[in-house]
Write a protein that holds these residues in place. Structure first.
Motif, PDB file in Angstrom:
ATOM      1  N   ALA A   1      -8.319   3.091  -1.365  1.00 43.76           N
ATOM      2  CA  ALA A   1      -9.492   3.431  -0.553  1.00 43.76           C
ATOM      3  C   ALA A   1     -10.313   2.186  -0.245  1.00 43.76           C
ATOM      4  O   ALA A   1     -10.882   2.054   0.848  1.00 43.76           O
ATOM      5  N   GLY A   2     -10.385   1.247  -1.208  1.00 43.54           N
ATOM      6  CA  GLY A   2     -11.095  -0.002  -0.959  1.00 43.54           C
ATOM      7  C   GLY A   2     -10.432  -0.838   0.118  1.00 43.54           C
ATOM      8  O   GLY A   2     -11.099  -1.502   0.912  1.00 43.54           O
ATOM      9  N   ARG A   3      -9.087  -0.780   0.160  1.00 49.09           N
ATOM     10  CA  ARG A   3      -8.346  -1.549   1.170  1.00 49.09           C
ATOM     11  C   ARG A   3      -8.344  -0.855   2.529  1.00 49.09           C
ATOM     12  O   ARG A   3      -8.181  -1.502   3.568  1.00 49.09           O
ATOM     13  N   ASN A   4      -8.479   0.462   2.519  1.00 46.08           N
ATOM     14  CA  ASN A   4      -8.376   1.250   3.758  1.00 46.08           C
ATOM     15  C   ASN A   4      -9.580   2.188   3.878  1.00 46.08           C
ATOM     16  O   ASN A   4      -9.442   3.415   3.826  1.00 46.08           O
ATOM     17  N   PRO A   5     -10.782   1.642   4.045  1.00 48.36           N
ATOM     18  CA  PRO A   5     -11.990   2.483   4.030  1.00 48.36           C
ATOM     19  C   PRO A   5     -12.063   3.492   5.166  1.00 48.36           C
ATOM     20  O   PRO A   5     -12.785   4.487   5.052  1.00 48.36           O
TER      21      PRO A   5
ATOM     22  N   ASP B   1       0.825  -1.216   0.000  1.00 55.97           N
ATOM     23  CA  ASP B   1       0.000   0.000   0.000  1.00 55.97           C
ATOM     24  C   ASP B   1       0.855   1.260   0.000  1.00 55.97           C
ATOM     25  O   ASP B   1       0.526   2.254  -0.667  1.00 55.97           O
ATOM     26  N   HIS B   2       1.953   1.222   0.760  1.00 56.52           N
ATOM     27  CA  HIS B   2       2.831   2.391   0.834  1.00 56.52           C
ATOM     28  C   HIS B   2       3.395   2.724  -0.547  1.00 56.52           C
ATOM     29  O   HIS B   2       3.373   3.878  -0.990  1.00 56.52           O
ATOM     30  N   ALA B   3       3.896   1.699  -1.242  1.00 55.53           N
ATOM     31  CA  ALA B   3       4.464   1.920  -2.572  1.00 55.53           C
ATOM     32  C   ALA B   3       3.387   2.330  -3.569  1.00 55.53           C
ATOM     33  O   ALA B   3       3.612   3.188  -4.439  1.00 55.53           O
ATOM     34  N   LEU B   4       2.209   1.725  -3.469  1.00 54.62           N
ATOM     35  CA  LEU B   4       1.127   2.058  -4.401  1.00 54.62           C
ATOM     36  C   LEU B   4       0.699   3.517  -4.242  1.00 54.62           C
ATOM     37  O   LEU B   4       0.433   4.211  -5.235  1.00 54.62           O
TER      38      LEU B   4
ATOM     39  N   LYS C   1      -6.649  11.948  -0.682  1.00 55.73           N
ATOM     40  CA  LYS C   1      -5.860  11.852  -1.923  1.00 55.73           C
ATOM     41  C   LYS C   1      -6.714  11.342  -3.076  1.00 55.73           C
ATOM     42  O   LYS C   1      -6.535  11.754  -4.231  1.00 55.73           O
ATOM     43  N   ARG C   2      -7.651  10.427  -2.789  1.00 52.18           N
ATOM     44  CA  ARG C   2      -8.549   9.976  -3.853  1.00 52.18           C
ATOM     45  C   ARG C   2      -9.406  11.130  -4.361  1.00 52.18           C
ATOM     46  O   ARG C   2      -9.641  11.262  -5.573  1.00 52.18           O
TER      47      ARG C   2
END
Length: 677
Positions: free
Chosen positions: A302-306, A261-264, A314-315
């Protein structure tokens, strides 16, 4: 005294303590203050040394003797306040010992987390800061994001240590940041290359991959964060481009299983930066691809971290940028749903944290975006509502932070949009107040920040003010406003010659100035030097045909030059300019038939074509009659078209409307005289 200050903190907050320690000791004392004495110490070029213990204290007993000596030998006490500090008996004992020996005047409390005087688990003040010590004024700085923030909060502590006002160190820090940014611009390409080397090494050396990857991603985080901000402040598009490209290359080299997630998130930010740069370079299609991929990645995160407001924030910005790329291509039906999603995301952020000024700012931006769409499409009721609501938020935030020029900038920008609503109603007198206020306010902001983006928006404000003044017949004032805008673009061009976004506006502004001069005693020379500018403008627009904002600027410039030639009695050259812009004007109109700016260009083109070669007015007059919103915004063009097709009664009625609106544009009067039978 040996130490400038003793840094007291809970060891749970050691990361903040290390940062503040480095921040204070690295601050360069303003030269006029050096040699003066504060709290028994002579000021040099740095506030060194500070005392910060690095080892955990034992779980029993009083403070170590060495710490007591350090407290005695310190000219000030800085207390990092958090719930952990409030619960620490060591922090509280350090405060009491310092105050007992030195008094309360040189105690500086810095909030990093929690709430002061809340009396519950959020309490951040140790008991000694909650009234146990008489006369203590505890709040010196608040590093929390919604308060002073790290930079201003630390500067307030430094000002206290120096015994001077906050403005003194604020100005000194701004000057240092400008010099640092210029130096970073020269070195950033080397940093980008180093990042790539580090990335390759990380892939090749599997035994230390995790360490090297963390280092590379931290460096890229700096490049996409602090460095990006500083390079924007000095206008270095070339280095921003290199930074974004190197970051993208690094992430492309990572195996899929290593993209956490950090890299993405860093990859998505890199793509967004690339998109911003591509827009300014005239590569609209590439920008749109970068923005679209960035949004997909943030949607995945956002789906992984709702529950993460940071990812949602950021989204939301990714939704804004992709919508903006469609907006600039006049794909308004594709821009609208993205900007509506952006508004929804901003609303969710405010619901989650209603006191966060950054989230409220995004909400105001989202309202303003939808308002600009409404202006373009003639829905003035919706536009007025959007800009009024956004203006209330901007003003409230600006009033709460009067020293923040960025918020004053937003208030001025919103005034400019309110003026656009009144111009679309053809109420030039009402628009004048907003246009003057917006240009003056933008000038004040640019004088403080010197930021290239602020300078460009100030230039646009002066161009819009010149248009308003010319419509009201104030030619000399319009010339002055237009000249001020060109002067600002001159400075921008010197700072970054590769920024085509700035160049397009600069060339268009110079050509518009030639038209204004046509109505002065220099009228015979107007436009003589503008043909080369027009050729450059056409070449830039042709290089990025998907950017309708740029092709629209080229169309407007061609119309201005054709008008100059026509009024000079040279219809042949006027017709040549019209021929070169006709296809662009038609393409923009076809892309967005309801767009007021594209429609205005089309009607101006029809008027000039009729005056040059006797055709075009009838079709345009019929089209305008079927579109009441566009006629409301362009009664002067409706009057000219009516006169050209022989409908004198309608033309006279519209002339009366123009007079009531205060519209006495010399250009309109000159063309009306040519159109009269």
């Amino acid at each position: 005294m040996h130490y400038w200050a003793y840094l007291s903190y809970s060891h749970a907050d050691e990361r903040h303590a290390r940062w503040l320690h480095r921040r204070i000791e690295s601050f360069r004392v303003p030269r006029p203050l050096r040699g003066t004495r504060v709290a028994g110490l002579a000021l040099g070029d740095r506030l060194r040394p500070l005392f910060r213990d690095r080892d955990e204290l034992s779980s029993s007993g009083d403070l170590q003797l060495s710490l007591e000596r350090a407290l005695s030998d310190s000219g000030a006490l800085i207390v990092l306040c958090s719930p952990a500090a409030a619960a620490s008996r060591w922090v509280n004992q350090e405060i009491e010992l310092f105050v007992a020996e030195h008094g309360t005047r040189r105690v500086f409390a810095v909030i990093i987390d929690g709430e002061p005087n809340s009396g519950d688990e959020r309490e951040c003040f140790p008991p000694a800061l909650r009234g146990a010590v008489d006369g203590l004024e505890p709040i010196a700085g608040d590093l929390r994001r919604h308060a002073d923030g790290r930079r201003d909060g630390s500067l307030k502590v430094i000002a206290g240590l120096l015994g001077v006002g906050f403005d003194v160190v604020k100005r000194r820090d701004a000057q240092r940041r400008q010099r640092t940014a210029l130096g970073l611009a020269a070195a950033a390409s080397i940093v980008a290359a180093a990042t790539t080397v580090m990335a390759v090494y990380a892939v090749q050396q599997r035994d230390i991959a995790q360490l090297r990857r963390a280092q590379a991603e931290d460096l890229i985080g700096f490049m996409l964060g602090d460095l990006h901000t500083r390079l924007r402040e000095v206008g270095r598009l070339d280095v921003l481009d290199a930074v974004g490209n190197q970051a993208e290359a690094y992430f492309a080299s990572l195996p899929a299983e290593e993209v956490n997630d950090h890299a993405l998130e860093k990859q998505a930010l890199a793509l967004r930066q690339i998109g911003e740069v591509r827009l300014q370079q005239g590569q609209h299609a590439a920008a749109e691809r970068a923005f679209a991929t960035s949004l997909l990645q943030f949607q995945t995160l956002a789906g992984r971290n709702p529950a993460s407001t940071g990812v949602l924030f950021k989204r939301a910005q990714a939704e804004f940028w992709l919508g903006t790329s469609h907006y600039r291509a006049l794909e308004l039906d594709r821009a609208r749903p993205l900007w509506e999603r952006y508004a929804q995301s901003a609303g969710e952020l405010v619901t989650l944290d209603p006191d966060n000024p950054d989230y409220r700012l995004e909400q105001a931006y989202a309202m303003s975006n939808l308002g600009s769409l409404a202006v373009d499409q003639g829905d003035l009721v919706a536009a007025e509502s959007a800009f009024t609501g956004a203006g209330l938020i901007f003003t409230e935030l600006a009033d709460a932070a009067p020293d923040d020029p960025n918020l004053r900038f937003e208030v001025a920008a919103n005034d400019s949009w309110l003026a656009a609503v009144r111009e679309a109603r053809f109420d030039w007198r009402a628009a004048a107040e907003y246009r003057r206020a917006a240009a003056d306010a933008h000038a004040e902001v640019t004088a403080v920040t010197g930021h290239p983006f602020h300078r460009r928006i100030e230039a646009e404000a002066w161009i819009k003010r010149a248009r308003m003044e010319f419509a009201l017949g104030q030619v000399a004032a319009a010339l002055d406003s237009q000249s001020r805008a060109i002067g600002l673009y001159d400075v921008l061009a010197e700072g970054d010659a590769e920024n085509l976004e700035w160049r397009v506006h600069w060339l268009s502004a110079r050509i518009r100035l030639a038209l204004l001069r046509r109505f002065t005693d220099q009228g015979d020379l107007a436009g003589e030097d503008s043909t080369a500018d027009f050729e450059q403008l056409l070449a830039i627009a042709a290089g990025d045909p998907g950017n309708s904002m740029w092709t629209g600027q080229a169309v407007a410039a061609g119309l201005d030059l054709a008008t100059i030639r026509l009024l000079r009695g040279d219809p042949g050259n006027a017709g040549a300019f019209l021929l070169r812009i006709a296809s662009m004007a038609q393409a923009n109109l076809d892309a967005a038939p309801g767009d007021n700016i594209s429609a205005r260009h089309y009607y101006r083109l029809a008027v000039l074509r009729q005056l040059v070669d006797g055709e075009g007015a009838a079709e345009a007059a019929a089209r305008l009659a079927e579109r009441p919103r566009q006629q409301q915004a362009n009664p002067h063009l409706a009057a000219l078209l009516a006169r050209l097709v022989g409908d004198r009664e309608t033309a006279d009625e519209l002339d009366e409307q123009l007079l009531q609106a205060g519209f006495i544009s010399p250009q309109y009067q000159a063309l009306s005289a040519l159109a009269a039978p």
